[in-house]
Design an enzyme around this catalytic site. Structure first.
Site, short mmCIF file in Angstrom:
data_model
loop_
_atom_site.label_atom_id
_atom_site.label_comp_id
_atom_site.label_asym_id
_atom_site.label_seq_id
_atom_site.Cartn_x
_atom_site.Cartn_y
_atom_site.Cartn_z
N ARG A 123 51.99 61.49 46.61
CA ARG A 123 52.88 61.81 47.75
C ARG A 123 53.21 60.58 48.58
O ARG A 123 53.48 60.66 49.77
CB ARG A 123 52.28 62.90 48.63
CG ARG A 123 52.09 64.20 47.88
CD ARG A 123 51.81 65.35 48.82
NE ARG A 123 51.56 66.54 48.05
CZ ARG A 123 50.37 66.87 47.57
NH1 ARG A 123 49.32 66.13 47.83
NH2 ARG A 123 50.22 67.96 46.86
N LYS A 145 66.28 53.13 50.09
CA LYS A 145 66.86 54.15 49.20
C LYS A 145 66.24 53.95 47.84
O LYS A 145 66.39 52.88 47.23
CB LYS A 145 68.38 53.98 49.10
CG LYS A 145 69.15 54.56 50.26
CD LYS A 145 70.65 54.50 49.98
CE LYS A 145 71.44 55.02 51.17
NZ LYS A 145 72.90 54.85 50.97
N GLU A 187 79.32 41.92 46.90
CA GLU A 187 78.63 42.62 48.01
C GLU A 187 78.48 41.68 49.21
O GLU A 187 78.51 42.13 50.35
CB GLU A 187 77.25 43.12 47.57
CG GLU A 187 77.27 44.27 46.58
CD GLU A 187 77.57 45.65 47.20
OE1 GLU A 187 77.72 45.75 48.43
OE2 GLU A 187 77.67 46.62 46.43
N LYS A 235 72.30 43.90 57.09
CA LYS A 235 71.88 45.22 56.61
C LYS A 235 70.68 45.72 57.41
O LYS A 235 70.58 46.90 57.74
CB LYS A 235 71.57 45.18 55.11
CG LYS A 235 71.20 46.57 54.60
CD LYS A 235 71.24 46.74 53.11
CE LYS A 235 70.90 48.20 52.79
NZ LYS A 235 70.83 48.49 51.37
N GLU A 245 71.55 57.30 56.93
CA GLU A 245 73.00 57.29 56.71
C GLU A 245 73.71 58.46 57.40
O GLU A 245 74.49 59.19 56.78
CB GLU A 245 73.34 57.26 55.21
CG GLU A 245 74.74 56.75 54.98
CD GLU A 245 75.04 56.38 53.54
OE1 GLU A 245 74.20 55.74 52.89
OE2 GLU A 245 76.13 56.73 53.07
N ARG A 249 75.30 53.35 58.69
CA ARG A 249 74.89 52.89 57.36
C ARG A 249 76.02 53.07 56.34
O ARG A 249 76.12 52.32 55.37
CB ARG A 249 73.62 53.62 56.91
CG ARG A 249 73.07 53.06 55.61
CD ARG A 249 71.64 53.47 55.34
NE ARG A 249 71.18 52.84 54.11
CZ ARG A 249 69.93 52.74 53.73
NH1 ARG A 249 68.97 53.21 54.50
NH2 ARG A 249 69.60 52.15 52.60
N ASN A 253 79.34 51.00 52.68
CA ASN A 253 80.11 51.47 51.52
C ASN A 253 81.55 50.96 51.51
O ASN A 253 82.38 51.47 50.75
CB ASN A 253 80.11 53.01 51.47
CG ASN A 253 78.72 53.53 51.19
OD1 ASN A 253 77.93 52.87 50.52
ND2 ASN A 253 78.40 54.69 51.72
N HIS A 256 83.55 50.81 48.35
CA HIS A 256 82.80 51.56 47.33
C HIS A 256 83.46 52.89 46.95
O HIS A 256 83.15 53.42 45.89
CB HIS A 256 81.37 51.82 47.80
CG HIS A 256 80.50 50.60 47.70
ND1 HIS A 256 80.76 49.43 48.39
CD2 HIS A 256 79.36 50.35 46.99
CE1 HIS A 256 79.83 48.54 48.11
NE2 HIS A 256 78.97 49.07 47.27
N HIS A 260 83.36 53.00 43.20
CA HIS A 260 82.56 53.96 42.42
C HIS A 260 83.43 54.75 41.46
O HIS A 260 83.02 55.03 40.33
CB HIS A 260 81.85 54.95 43.37
CG HIS A 260 80.64 54.38 44.03
ND1 HIS A 260 80.22 54.77 45.28
CD2 HIS A 260 79.74 53.45 43.63
CE1 HIS A 260 79.13 54.11 45.62
NE2 HIS A 260 78.82 53.29 44.64
N HIS A 273 79.05 46.35 38.84
CA HIS A 273 79.20 47.06 40.13
C HIS A 273 80.02 46.20 41.09
O HIS A 273 80.95 46.68 41.75
CB HIS A 273 77.81 47.38 40.70
CG HIS A 273 77.87 48.00 42.06
ND1 HIS A 273 78.39 49.26 42.27
CD2 HIS A 273 77.51 47.54 43.29
CE1 HIS A 273 78.35 49.54 43.56
NE2 HIS A 273 77.82 48.51 44.21
N1 GLY Z 1 73.67 50.44 49.33
C1 GLY Z 1 73.98 50.94 50.60
C2 GLY Z 1 72.80 51.42 51.36
O1 GLY Z 1 71.68 50.98 51.13
O2 GLY Z 1 72.97 52.24 52.21
#
Ligand code: GLY
Length: 370
Positions: A123, A145, A187, A235, A245, A249, A253, A256, A260, A273
């Site tokens: 956990r 993430k 990026e 970031k 997000e 956040r 994007n 993107h 995407h 990417h």
């Molecule tokens: N890749 C975008 C983020 O980490 O929110």
């Protein structure tokens, strides 16, 4: 050599120490202790790394901690739940306890998967993210993430699990092929377009990119370290205020939405990417201009920088592929309750999220692919 250290503090009370330092890969033990981790470590590494000149340092580190590193052969196609499960099984076989921690060394696929294993094993055990590609250093490595792909789409299963530390070694980038560096630089350019002016102190990130994009693409460790640090700081500031997000956040994007869709329409095979993001940025910039958010000189300045990002393949899409890009955006729209949201720029350094019509989406796709 530029580099730096700073800490990201989340509202939840969690903290991530960020270290950008040449040679850091050889001092993971020390860096783990400094992040308050002293138990048994499980080093999970992309197996390709062990055959590079960084291999011996990583093997030495693993030896002193837990015997062999857990090596994985990773790819986007294998970024799946069974792979995360396999990593958890090895952690259990090796007897990693709650006082232990995971060290994930590799590109974004590896750190996402190993971070996810760290999130669910017992956990949740602490982890350190050691991204070794430019793309992962400036994006995936920081922000917690973690996850895996499902058949229905990328990164649809996962968890937020903040690493205790993110360790970026600019020397790790010296073994990357140029196309991979250009992918990461897309990026970086994205960050430069959305970074507020006051963020970079003196020379802005945008000016740094304009001044030395090709130097970074040629692998200059100084240029790369300085860009990585600036992107991580940007970031870090964003995710500290919006870990899950719910707001700012999403600015990350930029480029993107169409990017995407281009990746999905070309089965994630044709473009890296970063190449897809570079194309998507063009659409987002033109849409910002047509909505009168971005003036013509700023649009031109941004497009000039984006045009310097090398795309290593023929960017022309067939009519069928263009339709597939539109279909991918429509699919995205359905998944998001009938709305397509774009990150647009209200001036350079002024990102905002706006809903756009189907017609504007189609125009953004055309602008991206023209
Ligand atoms: N890749 C975008 C983020 O980490 O929110």
């Amino acid at each position: 050599m530029p580099g730096g250290e700073f800490e990201v503090r989340f509202a939840s009370g969690e903290r991530t120490r960020c270290v950008i330092r040449a040679g850091a890969l050889a001092t993971l033990d020390e860096l783990a202790s400094e992040a308050g981790l002293s138990g048994k470590a499980a080093l999970i590494a992309d197996e390709r790394l062990l055959s590079t000149r960084h291999g011996p340092a990583l093997l030495r580190y693993a030896d002193t901690r837990l015997g062999r590193p857990i090596t994985r052969s990773v790819s986007e196609a294998r970024k799946c739940l069974p792979e995360a499960e396999a990593i958890c099984e090895v952690l259990a076989e090796r007897g990693l306890g709650r006082d232990g921690f995971v060290v994930a060394v590799g590109g974004g696929v590896l750190t996402d998967l190993a971070g996810f294993a760290a999130a669910i094993y017992l956990r949740g055990v602490p982890w350190i993210s050691v991204p070794t590609t430019l793309l992962a250093q400036v994006d995936a490595g920081l922000g917690g993430k973690t996850g895996a792909n499902l058949r229905a789409g990328k990164n649809l299963a996962g968890a937020f699990h903040q690493p205790r530390a993110v360790v970026c070694d600019p020397e790790a980038l010296s073994t990357l092929p140029p196309r991979e560096l250009w992918s990461g630089l897309a990026e970086v350019v994205k960050c430069a377009l959305l970074a507020p002016k006051e963020d970079a102190g003196g020379v802005t990130l945008l000016e740094r990119c304009e001044g030395n994009l090709e130097g970074a693409a040629a692998g200059s460790p100084e240029a790369l370290a300085s860009l990585v640090e600036a992107c991580m700081r940007l970031k870090g500031r964003i995710v500290a205020t919006d870990e899950r997000e719910g707001g700012a956040r999403a600015f990350l994007n930029l480029g993107h939405t169409v990017g995407h869709a281009i990746e999905a329409a070309t089965a994630y095979q044709r473009f890296t990417h970063g190449e897809a993001v570079a194309l998507g940025l063009r659409g987002a910039l033109r849409l910002s201009h047509s909505r009168k958010l971005l003036d013509t000189p700023s649009l031109q300045r941004a497009l000039d920088l984006v045009a310097r990002l090398e795309i290593g393949v023929d960017r022309r899409l067939s009519q069928g592929e263009r339709e597939a890009v539109i279909a991918a955006l429509a699919h995205d729209k359905k998944a998001r309750g009938g709305k397509v949201r774009f990150v647009l720029l209200a001036g350079l350094g002024g990102p905002r999220v706006e809903e756009v019509s189907a017609e504007e989406c189609a125009r953004a796709v055309e602008a991206s692919l023209s």
